[in-house]
Design an enzyme around this catalytic site. Structure first.
Site, PDB file in Angstrom:
ATOM      1  N   GLY A   1      50.870-107.530  80.519  1.00 30.15           N
ATOM      2  CA  GLY A   1      51.687-106.597  79.757  1.00 30.15           C
ATOM      3  C   GLY A   1      51.640-106.914  78.289  1.00 30.15           C
ATOM      4  O   GLY A   1      50.811-107.710  77.824  1.00 30.15           O
ATOM      5  N   GLY A   2      52.579-106.276  77.550  1.00 30.76           N
ATOM      6  CA  GLY A   2      52.573-106.452  76.105  1.00 30.76           C
ATOM      7  C   GLY A   2      52.867-107.869  75.675  1.00 30.76           C
ATOM      8  O   GLY A   2      52.406-108.327  74.632  1.00 30.76           O
ATOM      9  N   MET A   3      53.655-108.608  76.460  1.00 27.93           N
ATOM     10  CA  MET A   3      54.030-109.960  76.068  1.00 27.93           C
ATOM     11  C   MET A   3      53.034-111.006  76.539  1.00 27.93           C
ATOM     12  O   MET A   3      52.930-112.072  75.940  1.00 27.93           O
ATOM     13  CB  MET A   3      55.413-110.312  76.633  1.00 27.93           C
ATOM     14  CG  MET A   3      56.564-109.646  75.903  1.00 27.93           C
ATOM     15  SD  MET A   3      58.147-110.149  76.594  1.00 27.93           S
ATOM     16  CE  MET A   3      58.170-111.873  76.135  1.00 27.93           C
ATOM     17  N   GLY A   4      52.338-110.745  77.622  1.00 28.94           N
ATOM     18  CA  GLY A   4      51.432-111.769  78.126  1.00 28.94           C
ATOM     19  C   GLY A   4      50.948-111.466  79.518  1.00 28.94           C
ATOM     20  O   GLY A   4      50.798-110.306  79.892  1.00 28.94           O
TER      21      GLY A   4
ATOM     22  N   LYS B   1      54.563-116.931  84.098  1.00 25.44           N
ATOM     23  CA  LYS B   1      54.425-115.931  83.051  1.00 25.44           C
ATOM     24  C   LYS B   1      54.051-116.661  81.770  1.00 25.44           C
ATOM     25  O   LYS B   1      54.754-117.585  81.339  1.00 25.44           O
ATOM     26  CB  LYS B   1      55.734-115.169  82.880  1.00 25.44           C
ATOM     27  CG  LYS B   1      55.690-114.009  81.909  1.00 25.44           C
ATOM     28  CD  LYS B   1      57.009-113.241  81.987  1.00 25.44           C
ATOM     29  CE  LYS B   1      56.984-112.002  81.114  1.00 25.44           C
ATOM     30  NZ  LYS B   1      58.243-111.233  81.250  1.00 25.44           N
TER      31      LYS B   1
ATOM     32  N   ASP C   1      66.573-103.519  79.294  1.00 25.06           N
ATOM     33  CA  ASP C   1      65.278-102.896  79.593  1.00 25.06           C
ATOM     34  C   ASP C   1      65.171-102.606  81.084  1.00 25.06           C
ATOM     35  O   ASP C   1      64.142-102.852  81.703  1.00 25.06           O
ATOM     36  CB  ASP C   1      64.131-103.807  79.144  1.00 25.06           C
ATOM     37  CG  ASP C   1      62.779-103.067  79.106  1.00 25.06           C
ATOM     38  OD1 ASP C   1      62.786-101.815  79.060  1.00 25.06           O
ATOM     39  OD2 ASP C   1      61.736-103.734  79.145  1.00 25.06           O
TER      40      ASP C   1
END
Length: 715
Positions: free
Chosen positions: A20-23, A40, A141
């Site tokens: 995803g966008g974070m990792g 993660k 979120d």
């Protein structure tokens, strides 16, 4: 990142399972404990990255670790570890073998979920949100991709990457100057879009968006342009769900639309209210003559106990029976049918929902039926069969049927030991419940042996401060107290409370439960001043996190009253018990067991103050209600009967007191046996009355009989 990389010389990355966008999220092996986990990893920094964006990502990642690690709830993903390795931030979580809600929507084909599944998910998510909000955490979120359903039906909220603790929100509701989106457009609340202050009600709006999508197959504002979606959330009313799916009930539609109110004050004010409304929706369906969603297709008679019916009976339906239709009954043994297995999974989830609603008797019936059906279809040692048998034991335990619960747990332990191994977490969980059931049966030595073995295995495989290890040590401390090993009980509970405070936080419910046990042990040791201080601290912490009227808060305050009475501060105890009785009556009812317990304490302290006529009136009234509600021989009723006798004696009414003491002694003899210590105490009370009435010979004979029995059992 790459396969076989070893993070912190402990976590070996095996397979990339998400990006995803974070990792990235990897399936990994915890080589220290020999278990599968999810790791993660934040994307590594590089020279071309915007420094502000990088700092925001790191802040968000660290926040996720801090917030998620503070939460311990069945509906929240468990965080095991967090750190940095060679410039890479990593977060170690439980590995969930399930599908997120977006995947459940038929992999993007926009087919809404069946109403039974929607209701089950809604109940579980609302319970998890109620917990997180009570801890002061706002997710910010919430969306289908962040809610995962595992095969046995449990639903878990994950990804607390932009969650904020309540005290943080007071400073600012967003990170500034980063360009990082603080939410997902299709599920963002109007106040979140506006960049203003937000609280837990923002999560409830997002939850409404999730329920809308599960119910209709699409989010409320289903547009491709993100800006257009945000504007609609701010300004437009959503299309009522029943216009898209007419079979939805009107109360369910109303709940979803209430959650989607533009103003936070117009929404339900907390997640527990949502849970109550979901229960009311189900109750309304039952009153209207519909079967509850979890019972549709169930039958009674031979089917209810798992025997194959001699004929199909489409009309025979019951909300507490098992279901076996003619097609299923005609199948060869162990024939696997995906549709059948899916229905069984739905029934299993329904039984879990019944338990969450406190409807344990119904949960037992459904779990028993599903266990029999899964055993027939899958075999007695299949994981799903064992999961149902485990939950059947849990429900039986909550009904107070400890021996039956023990029977189920022992079967699960034996099968899981053969299939998974003695140290597997699921085997240990079942063994721990076995110990709990043994304790409920008064077999505290047996329980102690099991707890000790399970604790050693948990420390070896999970570490000394894993939440499951600490839970086992807490239970061990409780059991030590029941064995009379009071100093060990106190020291163990104190160590667990300190560890839970470090791992979970000082105000976490589990920490407070253990501090409650510390206070109990202090009281048993006669250290009433110390016990009083501990109980007061627990009561204050629970008031802050749960509210002044929560049952757990009131339970701690009740124990404060016990300590005050023991310390001779009966005026303070009397005032406290009056307040407790009033709150309990208002929140739980005038005849609830806890209301009556508070009133009993009030009566006891009236007597300690010498106000015996008032004490007698209170004791008689409580005894009368307990006899009607609980039964004449219930232990609580007999305790109240003894309090009546004590008051009569102090008032000089020895003839009446003798009759009351005899009634208590006879009741205890029926329930506990003639030689039980409580029965013998009542016989001594009876002898004392005879003595006061001048019937010395009868009194001496009764004293001698009691002493002889006690000597016999002491030897």
């Amino acid at each position: 990142m790459g396969e076989n990389r070893l993070i912190r010389e402990r976590y070996r990355l095996i397979e990339l399972i998400g990006r995803g966008g974070m990792g990235e999220v990897w399936r990994a092996q915890d080589e220290a404990l020999g278990r599968k986990v999810a790791v993660k990893c934040l994307k590594p920094r590089n020279t071309s990255s915007d420094p502000a964006h990088t700092r925001a990502m790191e802040m968000r990642f660290r926040r996720e670790a801090r917030v998620a690690a503070s939460l311990q709830h069945r509906g929240i993903t468990v965080v095991h570890d967090f750190g940095e390795d060679d410039g890479v931030l990593y977060l170690v979580m439980e590995l969930l073998d399930g599908r997120n809600l977006l995947q459940l929507l038929d992999d993007g084909q926009r087919i809404p979920l069946p109403v039974p599944d929607l209701m089950d998910i809604a109940e579980q998510v609302s319970a998890a949100l109620a917990y997180t909000h009570a801890q002061g955490v706002v997710h910010r979120d919430l969306k289908p991709a962040n809610i995962i359903r595992v095969p046995e039906g449990t639903v878990k909220i994950c990804d607390f990457g932009i969650a904020r603790l309540g005290h943080d929100i007071g400073f600012t509701s967003r990170l500034t100057g980063t360009g990082v989106a603080m939410g997902t457009p299709h599920y963002m609340s109007p106040e979140q879009i506006a960049g203003g202050e937000i609280d837990h009600r923002s999560d409830l709006y997002s939850f409404g968006c999730v329920l809308y999508e599960l119910a209709t197959g699409a989010p409320p504002f289903d547009l491709d342009d993100a800006w257009a979606v945000l504007v609609r959330h701010r300004d437009a009313a959503p299309e009522p769900p029943r216009q898209r799916r007419p079979e939805l009930s009107e109360p369910l539609e109303r709940l979803i639309l209430d959650l989607l109110a533009k103003e936070p004050d117009d929404r339900p004010q907390d997640a527990s209210v949502i849970g109550k409304r979901l229960a009311a929706i189900q109750a309304t369906a039952e009153r209207d003559g519909e079967l509850p969603y979890w019972a549709r297709g169930m039958t009674i008679g031979a089917e209810a106990v798992g025997r194959r019916p001699s004929r199909p009976d489409a009309e025979a339906a019951s909300i507490t029976g098992a279901w076996f239709n003619a097609a299923w009954a005609a199948r060869p043994r162990h024939t696997l049918d995906p549709e059948l297995l899916a229905v069984l999974a739905s029934r299993h989830n329904a039984a879990l929902s019944l338990g969450r609603l406190g409807r344990w008797a119904e949960a037992v019936e459904v779990h028993r039926a599903v266990t029999l059906a899964r055993e027939e279809a899958l075999g007695p040692e299949h994981p799903e069969t064992l999961a149902s048998r485990y939950e059947l034991g849990f429900a039986l335990s909550r009904l107070g049927q400890a021996q039956q619960a023990l029977n189920e747990y022992e079967q699960v332990v034996a099968a899981r030991t053969r299939v998974l191994g003695a140290d597997h977490p699921q085997t240990l969980a079942a063994r721990q419940e076995t110990a709990f059931a043994l304790g409920r049966l008064g077999r505290h030595e047996d329980a102690h042996r099991v707890y000790t073995d399970v604790l050693a295995a948990r420390e070896r495989t999970m570490g000394p401060e894993h939440p499951d290890t600490l839970r086992c040590r807490h239970n061990l401390a409780f059991n030590l107290g029941r064995l009379g090993r009071l100093q060990e009980s106190y020291e163990t509970a104190r160590e667990v409370a300190a560890a839970r405070s470090r791992v979970l936080g000082a105000s976490h419910p589990d920490t407070l439960v253990t501090r409650f046990e510390v206070a109990y042990a202090l009281g048993q040791l006669g250290r009433w001043e110390d016990a009083l201080a501990e109980y007061r601290d627990v009561a204050a912490a629970r008031t802050a996190s749960l509210g002044p009227d929560h049952p757990d808060t009131l339970a701690a305050r009740y124990e404060v009253g016990i300590c005050l009475g023991r310390l001779g501060r009966s005026e303070e105890a009397l005032k406290l018990y009056r307040e407790l009785a009033a709150v309990r009556a208002r929140t739980q009812g005038a005849e609830h067991a806890e209301t009556l317990r508070a009133r009993h304490g009030l009566g006891v302290n009236l007597g300690r103050l010498g106000r015996w006529r008032e004490a007698l009136a209170e004791a008689r009234h409580v005894c009368e209600i307990r006899a009607r509600v609980l039964g004449a021989d219930h232990p609580d009723t007999l305790v109240s009967g003894r309090e009546v006798a004590v008051a009569l004696g102090w008032l000089g009414c020895w003839d009446e007191a003798l009759g009351a003491y005899r009634t208590v002694a006879e009741g205890r003899e029926r329930v506990l046996g003639a030689n039980h210590p409580d029965t013998l105490t009542s016989r001594n009370d009876e002898a004392h009355c005879l003595e006061q009435l001048g019937r010395g010979a009868e009194a001496v004979e009764l004293y001698r009989r009691v002493a002889a029995i006690r000597r016999e059992y002491a030897s």
